[in-house]
Design an enzyme around this catalytic site. Structure first.
Site, PDB file in Angstrom:
ATOM      1  N   TYR A  54      33.672  25.993  45.521  1.00 24.45           N
ATOM      2  CA  TYR A  54      34.511  27.302  45.875  1.00 24.45           C
ATOM      3  C   TYR A  54      33.194  28.307  46.337  1.00 24.45           C
ATOM      4  O   TYR A  54      33.916  28.507  47.252  1.00 24.45           O
ATOM      5  CB  TYR A  54      34.855  28.364  44.569  1.00 24.45           C
ATOM      6  CG  TYR A  54      35.208  29.554  45.070  1.00 24.45           C
ATOM      7  CD1 TYR A  54      36.712  29.386  45.369  1.00 24.45           C
ATOM      8  CD2 TYR A  54      34.631  30.764  44.741  1.00 24.45           C
ATOM      9  CE1 TYR A  54      36.948  31.148  46.072  1.00 24.45           C
ATOM     10  CE2 TYR A  54      34.566  31.483  44.913  1.00 24.45           C
ATOM     11  CZ  TYR A  54      36.060  32.122  45.757  1.00 24.45           C
ATOM     12  OH  TYR A  54      36.069  33.224  46.026  1.00 24.45           O
ATOM     13  N   SER A  56      32.942  36.576  49.274  1.00 20.78           N
ATOM     14  CA  SER A  56      33.006  36.845  48.317  1.00 20.78           C
ATOM     15  C   SER A  56      31.890  36.916  48.163  1.00 20.78           C
ATOM     16  O   SER A  56      30.760  36.367  49.190  1.00 20.78           O
ATOM     17  CB  SER A  56      33.296  35.495  47.348  1.00 20.78           C
ATOM     18  OG  SER A  56      32.725  35.710  46.031  1.00 20.78           O
ATOM     19  N   LYS A 110      33.346  29.396  50.476  1.00 17.00           N
ATOM     20  CA  LYS A 110      33.679  30.728  51.615  1.00 17.00           C
ATOM     21  C   LYS A 110      32.323  31.412  52.851  1.00 17.00           C
ATOM     22  O   LYS A 110      33.043  31.631  53.908  1.00 17.00           O
ATOM     23  CB  LYS A 110      33.229  32.028  50.360  1.00 17.00           C
ATOM     24  CG  LYS A 110      34.411  32.191  49.690  1.00 17.00           C
ATOM     25  CD  LYS A 110      35.538  32.461  50.812  1.00 17.00           C
ATOM     26  CE  LYS A 110      37.222  32.392  49.535  1.00 17.00           C
ATOM     27  NZ  LYS A 110      38.231  32.941  50.276  1.00 17.00           N
TER      28      LYS A 110
HETATM   29  P1  NAD Z   1      45.261  34.749  43.706  1.00 15.90           P
HETATM   30  O1  NAD Z   1      44.983  33.410  43.184  1.00 15.90           O
HETATM   31  O2  NAD Z   1      45.682  35.381  42.633  1.00 15.90           O
HETATM   32  O3  NAD Z   1      45.668  34.767  45.441  1.00 15.90           O
HETATM   33  C1  NAD Z   1      45.688  33.979  46.187  1.00 15.90           C
HETATM   34  C2  NAD Z   1      47.214  33.273  47.073  1.00 15.90           C
HETATM   35  O4  NAD Z   1      46.332  32.887  47.818  1.00 15.90           O
HETATM   36  C3  NAD Z   1      47.496  33.539  45.273  1.00 15.90           C
HETATM   37  O5  NAD Z   1      48.638  33.655  45.836  1.00 15.90           O
HETATM   38  C4  NAD Z   1      47.736  30.992  46.149  1.00 15.90           C
HETATM   39  O6  NAD Z   1      49.403  31.021  46.064  1.00 15.90           O
HETATM   40  C5  NAD Z   1      47.938  31.377  48.100  1.00 15.90           C
HETATM   41  N1  NAD Z   1      47.717  30.024  48.220  1.00 15.90           N
HETATM   42  C6  NAD Z   1      46.394  29.242  48.579  1.00 15.90           C
HETATM   43  N2  NAD Z   1      46.274  28.991  48.785  1.00 15.90           N
HETATM   44  C7  NAD Z   1      47.471  28.923  49.887  1.00 15.90           C
HETATM   45  C8  NAD Z   1      47.896  27.575  50.888  1.00 15.90           C
HETATM   46  N3  NAD Z   1      47.430  26.526  51.493  1.00 15.90           N
HETATM   47  N4  NAD Z   1      48.569  28.206  51.645  1.00 15.90           N
HETATM   48  C9  NAD Z   1      49.394  29.383  51.076  1.00 15.90           C
HETATM   49  N5  NAD Z   1      48.931  30.045  50.953  1.00 15.90           N
HETATM   50  C10 NAD Z   1      48.365  29.783  49.440  1.00 15.90           C
HETATM   51  O7  NAD Z   1      43.702  35.157  44.233  1.00 15.90           O
HETATM   52  P2  NAD Z   1      42.654  36.850  44.488  1.00 15.90           P
HETATM   53  O8  NAD Z   1      42.033  37.071  43.500  1.00 15.90           O
HETATM   54  O9  NAD Z   1      43.737  37.462  44.812  1.00 15.90           O
HETATM   55  O10 NAD Z   1      41.914  36.185  45.234  1.00 15.90           O
HETATM   56  C11 NAD Z   1      42.208  36.352  46.721  1.00 15.90           C
HETATM   57  C12 NAD Z   1      40.845  35.933  47.601  1.00 15.90           C
HETATM   58  O11 NAD Z   1      39.579  36.509  47.861  1.00 15.90           O
HETATM   59  C13 NAD Z   1      41.168  34.577  47.759  1.00 15.90           C
HETATM   60  O12 NAD Z   1      40.814  33.982  49.009  1.00 15.90           O
HETATM   61  C14 NAD Z   1      39.538  34.252  46.551  1.00 15.90           C
HETATM   62  O13 NAD Z   1      38.761  33.492  47.108  1.00 15.90           O
HETATM   63  C15 NAD Z   1      38.865  35.839  46.875  1.00 15.90           C
HETATM   64  N6  NAD Z   1      37.966  36.254  46.467  1.00 15.90           N
HETATM   65  C16 NAD Z   1      38.389  36.580  45.085  1.00 15.90           C
HETATM   66  C17 NAD Z   1      37.487  37.337  44.363  1.00 15.90           C
HETATM   67  C18 NAD Z   1      38.101  37.430  42.415  1.00 15.90           C
HETATM   68  O14 NAD Z   1      37.350  37.566  42.009  1.00 15.90           O
HETATM   69  N7  NAD Z   1      39.490  38.242  42.219  1.00 15.90           N
HETATM   70  C19 NAD Z   1      36.579  37.923  44.537  1.00 15.90           C
HETATM   71  C20 NAD Z   1      35.407  37.275  45.511  1.00 15.90           C
HETATM   72  C21 NAD Z   1      36.809  36.546  46.372  1.00 15.90           C
END
Ligand code: NAD
Ligand code: UDP
Length: 338
Positions: free
Chosen positions: A149, A124, A153
């Site tokens: 958080y 991120s 990362k």
């Molecule tokens: P999201 O919460 O929709 O998706 C994450 C998924 O991981 C969920 O389906 C959740 O059920 C699953 N999960 C969490 N912990 C788990 C575990 N221990 N075992 C199995 N499944 C698990 O979030 P997203 O927005 O799709 O983000 C995806 C990734 O991108 C994340 O790592 C997030 O930190 C990163 N990210 C997101 C953003 C954003 O703004 N959406 C920005 C930067 C980075």
């Protein structure tokens, strides 16, 4: 080519599964559904006509991972699984460190055992320290995160770098996302945060659909053109395509490489409100509220390295981001629960 997608039922993961299928690849998903619904995968299958083998479970469950790597010949892994709510991470930091770091460590151990040493990690823009000049390059300073958080990362990146250093067969791509918004143009898959949304776009769409009476604009006295915070919003399908480009890179390189996935264009909170109104014809009532602690005035990417090395760049306009976010929200006011 089979790609293991951890967290594949989530917001970015489901759009990436769709994009992988469209690119002729075979996603296999593990997700414990702690922040998602398996319905997202059913809808991706319906949209693409493809099949997604789904393993409900935790990435920290090494026996389950072992089974997946035994049952499938996986070429590489995209590691989305993680908890991502900034405010919650301040309340329950140990849960965040345990989940996000534990999942990354278990995953790398099992991958190594099965000789699969190619991974893309969802990082991120939050790993960049707050004292950088804009735009942010991959070489900009990192660290000084303002919440647990962000540190998960930052530490996740370090774990993967050290893993790649210890064994030259590893190939690691760290993708630093800026602000993903939007949804597939069908409106069938999208983002549905639990409770009150932290992020701007879901808050705007929930206001538009009548779930919130107004948007609070966190601060109008920042050193930005209109005083409100500036961010680099990127359509989630552009982000998904960035993963396909990263897979191609991953399979022909070893070592660790970092890429920004952003548009390079910053928009303020009020720009977003106006763009949403222009795209949908819906007025968003808003009030100016105090600054949100930990927020930077401005944050946007220099996406030149991704363009030059991955051959990828964002293509969707701000209007499309607003149109598609709204299309999803109005068809699914309660997310996948209908
Ligand atoms: P999201 O919460 O929709 O998706 C994450 C998924 O991981 C969920 O389906 C959740 O059920 C699953 N999960 C969490 N912990 C788990 C575990 N221990 N075992 C199995 N499944 C698990 O979030 P997203 O927005 O799709 O983000 C995806 C990734 O991108 C994340 O790592 C997030 O930190 C990163 N990210 C997101 C953003 C954003 O703004 N959406 C920005 C930067 C980075
Ligand atoms: N923001 C806002 N009201 C909200 C949510 C966010 O004014 O209800 C602002 C926030 O202060 C920031 C921008 O919108 O300037 C983007 O916030 P978001 O949480 O979506 O992304 P991040 O700050 O994590 O980049």
């Amino acid at each position: 080519m089979k790609v293991l997608v951890t967290g594949g039922a989530g917001y970015i993961g489901s759009h990436t599964c769709l994009t992988l299928l469209e690119a002729g690849m075979e996603p296999i998903v593990i997700d414990n559904l702690c922040n998602s619904s398996a319905e997202s995968l059913a809808r991706v299958e319906a949209l693409t006509g493809g099949k997604i083998p789904f393993y409900p479970g935790d990435v920290r469950d090494e026996a389950l991972l072992d089974r997946i790597f035994t049952e499938h010949t996986i070429s590489c892994v995209i590691h989305f699984a993680g908890l991502k709510a900034v405010g919650e991470s301040v309340q329950i930091p140990l849960t965040y460190y345990e989940n996000n770091l534990g999942a990354t460590i278990s995953l790398c151990k099992v991958m190594s055992r099965h000789g699969v040493k190619a991974i893309i990690f969802s990082s991120s823009a939050t790993v960049y320290s707050g004292d950088n000049e804009m735009p942010l390059k991959e070489t900009s300073r990192t660290g000084g995160c303002t919440n647990p958080y962000g540190w998960t990362k930052y530490m996740g990146e370090q774990i993967l770098r050290d893993t790649a250093k210890s064994d030259p067969a590893w190939s690691v791509v760290l993708l630093r996302y800026f602000n993903p918004v939007g949804a597939h143009e069908s409106g069938r898959i999208g983002e549905h945060p639990n409770g009150i949304p932290n992020n701007l776009m879901p808050f705007i769409t929930q206001t538009a659909v009548g779930k919130r009476d107004h948007l609070n604009v966190f601060g109008d006295d920042y050193p930005t053109p209109d005083g409100t915070g500036v961010r680099d919003y990127i359509h989630v399908l552009d982000l998904a395509k960035g993963h396909v480009a990263a897979i191609r890179y991953l399979l022909s390189h070893t070592g660790t490489e970092v890429f920004n996935l952003g548009t390079g264009q910053g928009y303020s909170v009020l720009d977003m409100v106006h763009a949403f109104q222009d795209a949908t014809g819906i007025t968003i009532p808003y009030e100016i509220a105090p600054r949100r602690p930990g927020d930077l005035p401005t944050c946007y990417a220099d996406p030149a390295k991704s363009r030059e090395v991955l051959g990828w760049q964002a293509e969707h306009s701000l209007k499309e981001m607003c149109r598609d976010s709204w299309n999803w929200q109005k068809q699914n006011p309660n997310g996948y629960e209908g």
